[in-house]
Write an enzyme that holds these catalytic residues in place. Structure first.
Site, PDB file in Angstrom:
ATOM      1  CD1 TRP A 190      -9.201  -1.942 -10.006  1.00  0.00           C
ATOM      2  CD2 TRP A 190      -9.158  -4.070  -9.335  1.00  0.00           C
ATOM      3  NE1 TRP A 190     -10.501  -2.329  -9.748  1.00  0.00           N
ATOM      4  CE2 TRP A 190     -10.498  -3.626  -9.332  1.00  0.00           C
ATOM      5  CE3 TRP A 190      -8.886  -5.380  -8.946  1.00  0.00           C
ATOM      6  CZ2 TRP A 190     -11.555  -4.456  -8.964  1.00  0.00           C
ATOM      7  CZ3 TRP A 190      -9.940  -6.202  -8.576  1.00  0.00           C
ATOM      8  CH2 TRP A 190     -11.264  -5.732  -8.588  1.00  0.00           C
ATOM      9  CG  HIS A 191      -6.272  -7.448  -7.053  1.00  0.00           C
ATOM     10  ND1 HIS A 191      -5.945  -7.511  -8.385  1.00  0.00           N
ATOM     11  CD2 HIS A 191      -7.266  -8.351  -6.864  1.00  0.00           C
ATOM     12  CE1 HIS A 191      -6.707  -8.423  -8.974  1.00  0.00           C
ATOM     13  NE2 HIS A 191      -7.517  -8.944  -8.084  1.00  0.00           N
ATOM     14  N   GLY A 192      -4.875  -3.635  -4.686  1.00  0.00           N
ATOM     15  CA  GLY A 192      -4.515  -3.002  -3.428  1.00  0.00           C
ATOM     16  C   GLY A 192      -3.297  -2.116  -3.546  1.00  0.00           C
TER      17      GLY A 192
END
Length: 476
Positions: free
Chosen positions: A320-322
């Site tokens: 989700w962060h990257g």
């Protein structure tokens, strides 16, 4: 547009607040929507269409779910709605990553496959997609009623204090505030204080630490002193940058009459990784728990399955962060520690200084791969921390490290250590319980007002002399 910019502080915000308080309450959602779209469109006006279409899609699907509650069709509609939202995230955030990974399997690049275009990641897409998904699932679970007021819902999705970098909100927690919320001088003053503190965290601490962190991660094969100093600098920079943004978001919400939950609770005093995730980015932790971990079975299943659930949630949380393998490794690292702590009963043991130190070390090592652009550089950075790249600091590197960054790093460490005690002293000294639910009322506002005014003034002066510095979480 970012909060830590002159155009926001001295043009957008005062103009918006003036219009907001001059507008009758029944029209304020429409004003919030217009202001939020202006705020978002200041960066890329064309991405407003994606935000609007995602909002319209979620609003319409929500009503289809509500119209079929108690039947299989409701779940089908929810599945369609969530799939549509995830498709937005999948295309704009992960398509480049999948293409690059596919090309790497054949030892080439995307250009080698005759793919010469790259999708631009819309700012805040991870946050507003999660807002939409939680709304659809809550309507299906009957935890939230679908709103008939499109302006209320669209204003919730686009609410500019949290639109581009969180915290992650849920409509069921704010629905009643859109229908009625109080506006008092004390709430507005508290909002200004939260905003000033958050701005100070970002501009005075995080931005001062950024050059040291950037230097360490930009240096090939950093020596031990640089690797450790840079790793600690980034660890502190990320906390003060993101928690500062969350404080500013909460302060802006209070100025508009909204009350958001705190997103950070002094995470660097945690005595376990389990406790760390109860204190760090709380809105994301709660979202992953309620909409992923529990539906997977949570801890109600066998021990082995529980560990798999923990690992799955953290890997997806990392992604989700990257869109990078570094975030996958970071998720595996934290998921592995969560599983190990559960297996060993670590979180049930007494708090000790050694446990806090070990937790900080685990978090720090995780932040290295989180910050590194690729796995190769992360490995080189770890080698530096182990002393494999030398134990001395090259003169040309030492000359780039300012005394200011070292002093601020020491100050930031002190702030992290005394933050819980400082909060308790401030509440005990300047606030008393008042009203239902243990609400607090100010008894003395002069000293806090002077302190926060000084922080704001210093922050503005610092902004005037530095170049543009976006929030770290904009990239997520």
């Amino acid at each position: 547009m970012v909060f830590s910019s002159e155009i926001f502080l001295f043009l957008f915000l005062p103009t918006f607040l003036a219009l907001y308080y001059l507008t009758p309450f029944r029209f304020r959602s429409a004003l919030i929507l217009a202001g939020s779209y202006l705020f978002y469109g200041w960066w890329r006006f064309d991405f407003l269409l994606l935000l609007f279409l995602t909002t319209l899609w979620t609003y319409g699907i929500g009503h289809r779910i509500a119209a079929n509650l108690g039947t299989r069709r409701a779940r089908v509609w929810c599945g369609i709605g969530v799939t549509g939202c995830l498709s937005v995230l999948g295309v704009f955030k992960y398509l480049n990553f999948f293409i690059d990974s596919f090309a790497a399997l054949f030892g080439t690049t995307a250009e080698g496959l005759d793919i010469h275009w790259r999708l631009i990641l819309p700012i805040g897409v991870s946050f507003y997609v999660f807002h939409c998904i939680s709304y659809l699932v809550d309507v299906l679970r009957q935890d939230a009623k679908p709103t008939r007021n499109f302006f209320d819902f669209a204003a919730f999705i686009a609410l500019f204090p949290q639109l581009v970098a969180g915290p992650i909100l849920r409509f069921k927690d704010l629905a009643h505030q859109f229908e009625h919320r109080s506006h008092t001088p004390q709430k507005f003053a508290d909002g200004m204080a939260w905003f000033a503190i958050g701005l100070g965290k970002k501009v005075l601490i995080a931005d001062t630490l950024a050059p040291l962190a950037d230097l360490a991660f930009a240096t090939p094969d950093p020596s031990a002193p640089l690797a450790w100093a840079g790793g600690v600098a980034y660890m502190l920079q990320l906390y003060f940058d993101f928690s500062g943004y969350s404080d500013m978001a909460m302060g802006l919400g209070l100025m508009m009459g909204f009350k958001f939950r705190e997103n950070f609770d002094t995470p660097y005093i945690s005595a376990s990784i389990t406790e760390f995730w109860r204190r760090w980015h709380i809105s994301l932790s709660v979202w992953l728990r309620d909409y992923l971990y529990i539906p997977l079975g949570g801890n109600r299943v066998s021990g082995g399955r529980t560990y798999v659930n923990l690992m799955t949630v953290m890997v997806l949380g990392g992604l989700w962060h990257g869109a990078n393998w570094t975030f996958v490794v970071w998720g595996i690292w934290h998921g592995g520690w969560l599983a190990a702590e559960r297996w060993l009963g670590w979180s049930m043991r007494p708090r000790t200084a050694s446990r806090v130190a070990l937790t900080l070390l685990v978090v720090l090592l995780g932040w290295v791969v989180f910050r590194a652009p690729d796995i190769t550089q992360a490995v080189g950075f770890y080698a530096g921390m182990l002393g494999l790249n030398g134990l001395s600091l090259p003169v040309e590197v030492a000359l780039q490290i300012t005394r200011e960054s070292l002093v601020i790093m020491a100050f930031a460490i002190l702030v992290c250590a005394v933050e819980p005690m400082a909060r308790e002293i401030v509440v005990r000294r300047y606030y008393v319980p008042s009203g239902p639910g243990g609400a607090l009322a100010a008894t003395d506002t002069l000293v806090p007002m002077l302190v926060t005014s000084a922080i704001f003034a210093l922050s503005v002066m610092r902004l005037a002399e530095q170049s543009f510095s976006p929030f770290l979480y904009f990239q997520f």
